[in-house]
Design a protein around this motif. Structure first.
Motif, mmCIF file in Angstrom:
data_model
loop_
_atom_site.group_PDB
_atom_site.id
_atom_site.type_symbol
_atom_site.label_atom_id
_atom_site.label_comp_id
_atom_site.label_asym_id
_atom_site.label_seq_id
_atom_site.Cartn_x
_atom_site.Cartn_y
_atom_site.Cartn_z
ATOM 1 N N ASP A 173 0.839 -1.208 0.000
ATOM 2 C CA ASP A 173 0.000 0.000 0.000
ATOM 3 C C ASP A 173 0.872 1.255 0.000
ATOM 4 O O ASP A 173 0.588 2.223 -0.713
ATOM 5 N N LEU A 174 1.934 1.232 0.787
ATOM 6 C CA LEU A 174 2.855 2.366 0.835
ATOM 7 C C LEU A 174 3.555 2.552 -0.513
ATOM 8 O O LEU A 174 3.665 3.671 -1.026
ATOM 9 N N LEU A 175 3.996 1.454 -1.108
ATOM 10 C CA LEU A 175 4.610 1.519 -2.441
ATOM 11 C C LEU A 175 3.619 2.062 -3.476
ATOM 12 O O LEU A 175 3.974 2.885 -4.321
ATOM 13 N N ARG A 176 2.384 1.605 -3.404
ATOM 14 C CA ARG A 176 1.357 2.050 -4.353
ATOM 15 C C ARG A 176 1.143 3.559 -4.242
ATOM 16 O O ARG A 176 1.077 4.266 -5.248
ATOM 17 N N GLN A 177 1.079 4.088 -3.021
ATOM 18 C CA GLN A 177 0.926 5.529 -2.827
ATOM 19 C C GLN A 177 2.111 6.291 -3.418
ATOM 20 O O GLN A 177 1.931 7.315 -4.081
#
Length: 191
Positions: A71-75
């Motif tokens: 999720d952090l990578l996606r953001q």
């Protein structure tokens, strides 16, 4: 003897005068009560700031699972590519904390090719590993599929906590690169 009698009456008169004017608890005159209330009020005022000052400022959530890491990578990747696609430095500043990365992204304005507009849902991840995760620094290794660019990228991405948000400070090509120093380095504000 008369002098002693007069002196005794003066002492008795003074004692009686002091007794008459001395404040009593049942009178409306509140000097003793006010002092006690004033002291209590000061103690209450002193206690409130101490409680406030010992409360720690909230920090970004520590990343514990691969799902949280992705999720952090996606953001990050969505903000990065969207900023380049829209030629918007402010959008890129929302996801990076490094002037070098901001300059790198701005250098791609108008030159990076896209097959269509970036979307968060289009990003895919594989081989994701959390290399470090604590309150100050998160390092994630992952291969990222970027279909709106027609490619894939892999690397160790170093996130640092800045004002309760995880921002990227560096991207390393290999898991075993010297990314540890980026977790300890002092962060400089972006221009």
């Amino acid at each position: 003897m008369f002098g002693r009698l007069v002196a005794g009456l003066i002492v008795i008169g003074l004692a009686f005068g002091v007794w008459i004017i001395w404040p009593r608890a049942d009178e409306d005159s509140p000097p003793t009560t006010q002092v006690a209330l004033s002291t209590t009020s000061i103690a209450t005022t002193t206690t409130t700031p101490e409680e406030t000052s010992t409360t720690a400022a909230p920090t970004a959530a520590v990343i514990e699972t691969v799902e949280q890491a992705e999720d952090l990578l996606r953001q990050f990747w969505f903000g990065w590519f969207e900023g380049i696609y829209l030629r918007d430095e402010d959008r890129i500043k929302e996801v990076v904390a490094s002037q070098r990365l901001l300059d790198n992204a701005a250098g791609q304005f108008g030159t990076m090719e896209f097959t269509n507009a970036p979307t968060e849902s289009a990003l895919g991840f594989s081989g994701t590993e959390i290399l470090r995760a604590d309150a100050d620094c998160v390092v994630i290794w992952s291969s990222t599929n970027v279909p709106f660019r027609g490619g894939e990228t892999a690397g160790a991405i170093v996130f640092r906590e800045v004002e309760r948000t995880w921002l990227v400070v560096s991207i390393w090509a290999n898991k075993n690169d010297l990314w540890e120093q980026d977790c300890e380095a002092q962060l400089e504000p972006l221009a």
